[in-house]
Motif scaffolding. Structure first.
Motif, short mmCIF file in Angstrom:
data_model
loop_
_atom_site.label_atom_id
_atom_site.label_comp_id
_atom_site.label_asym_id
_atom_site.label_seq_id
_atom_site.Cartn_x
_atom_site.Cartn_y
_atom_site.Cartn_z
N TYR A 135 0.21 9.59 -5.89
CA TYR A 135 0.08 11.05 -5.47
C TYR A 135 0.82 11.26 -6.14
O TYR A 135 1.15 12.33 -7.49
CB TYR A 135 1.20 10.94 -4.32
N HIS A 144 0.86 -1.52 0.09
CA HIS A 144 0.03 -0.04 -0.11
C HIS A 144 0.94 0.88 0.18
O HIS A 144 0.41 2.04 -0.54
CB HIS A 144 -1.23 0.41 1.10
N GLU A 199 0.48 4.03 -2.69
CA GLU A 199 -0.15 5.72 -2.17
C GLU A 199 1.13 6.60 -2.67
O GLU A 199 0.31 7.67 -3.57
CB GLU A 199 -0.09 5.52 -1.22
#
Length: 336
Positions: A49, A41, A45
């Motif tokens: 982003y 994860h 992420e």
């Protein structure tokens, strides 16, 4: 782990169906699977982003990484169409860095030691503007180093740059495999830090915008070597873990500004010139610091706290001397 298990792991993570014969293995290891998903994860992420901000980051020739400072602003242009400094919020870790690195250029090994701690970058050479040709690499790197040295002059002594590449450090994680060449700049396994990491303010950047050209003119080797040497020392004095070496480095810069070959009473003349250039420092204070420099250089017994105090005060003399040169566009002495 067998090839079949690896294949089914990938199916689980991607939400695909798996082999019936091995489904029971995953049902009995749900905690392990949950842990793997949690670890992945973090990478997902970072990539999400990067895709979100990709369109807001200017395209340029080089992105020079910065460590050892934080910015209290998002970005500011220092030299129009040439240099911008911006905050980095998505610095790449080893997994992403090694995954996108061009393996034929091994500098990524040294940069990988620092990459996750990158907090800012200099964006250099905006080749998008008017479809102009790319600028000379050495020229851009020299201007970038010039700006970093000015940051040190503003009191941010922990700043350094591990390296540069051709995409923003915020976007490294979404580049194609083996597509980026990383180049080392400051490879510092050791850096003497006598103050905590500092915050660069808009006031710092406005000062740099106003005076960067003055400093560049003073560095001109054809007219003087004194300022250029002291300016270089200001950036590199703490590229060591030895207090005595750091103090000797600082005084190398100070003496390049104020030393004169024709002096007969060398120390007295040196201290006198410094106190005249910086009246806030008395001649006796400067003499005491010079004596500590001699004690350190000649190996006399000193406690570390004594040397640190001498480093802090001597660095302030070098820093303020250079700042006065830059703001007044004057040199301390003509070359010999």
């Amino acid at each position: 782990m067998t090839k079949k298990v690896k294949k089914n792991l990938r199916c689980v993570l991607l939400g695909h169906s798996m082999d019936k014969n091995i489904r029971g293995f995953w049902m009995n290891n749900s905690d392990r699977l949950k842990e793997i998903k949690q670890r992945l994860h973090v990478f997902n992420e970072a990539e999400e982003y990067a895709r979100l901000v990709e369109g807001n980051i200017p395209k340029a020739q080089h992105y020079i990484s910065i460590i050892g400072i934080t910015l209290d602003f998002n970005s500011i242009t220092i030299i129009d169409e040439l240099i911008t400094i911006r905050r980095v919020s998505n610095a790449p870790g080893l997994v992403h860095l090694f995954g996108v690195a061009d393996l034929g250029h091994p500098d990524y090994f040294s940069i990988g030691r620092y990459s996750s701690n990158i907090t800012a970058e200099l964006v250099a050479g905006f080749f998008e503007l008017d479809n102009r040709d790319k600028l000379n690499c050495d020229f851009l790197l020299d201007i970038a180093w010039h700006i970093l040295a000015l940051l040190k002059l503003r009191g941010h002594s922990t700043v350094f740059s591990p390296g540069y590449t051709s995409t923003s450090w915020d976007l490294v994680c979404i580049q194609p495999k083996n597509s980026l060449i990383f180049r080392s700049l400051d490879d510092l396994p050791r850096q003497l830090r006598i103050q905590p990491i500092t915050v660069v303010t808009l006031e710092d950047m406005e000062w740099i915008k106003e005076y960067w050209n003055n400093a560049l003119e003073l560095r001109d080797r054809t007219s003087s070597g004194r300022f250029g040497l002291a300016y270089n020392v200001m950036y590199t004095w703490n590229h060591t873990d030895n207090y005595r070496v750091a103090l000797a480095n600082i005084w190398c810069g100070i003496e390049s500004l104020f030393g004169r070959q024709s002096d007969r009473r060398v120390t007295d003349a040196l201290c006198q010139r410094i106190s005249e250039w910086l009246p806030q420092f008395s001649k006796s204070t400067i003499r005491d610091l010079y004596n500590q420099r001699c004690n350190a250089v000649h190996g006399r017994k000193l406690e570390n706290n004594e040397i640190v105090k001498a480093i802090q005060e001597s660095e302030e003399i070098l820093r303020l001397s250079l700042i006065k040169c830059i703001e007044t566009r004057e040199r301390t002495l003509p070359d010999w």
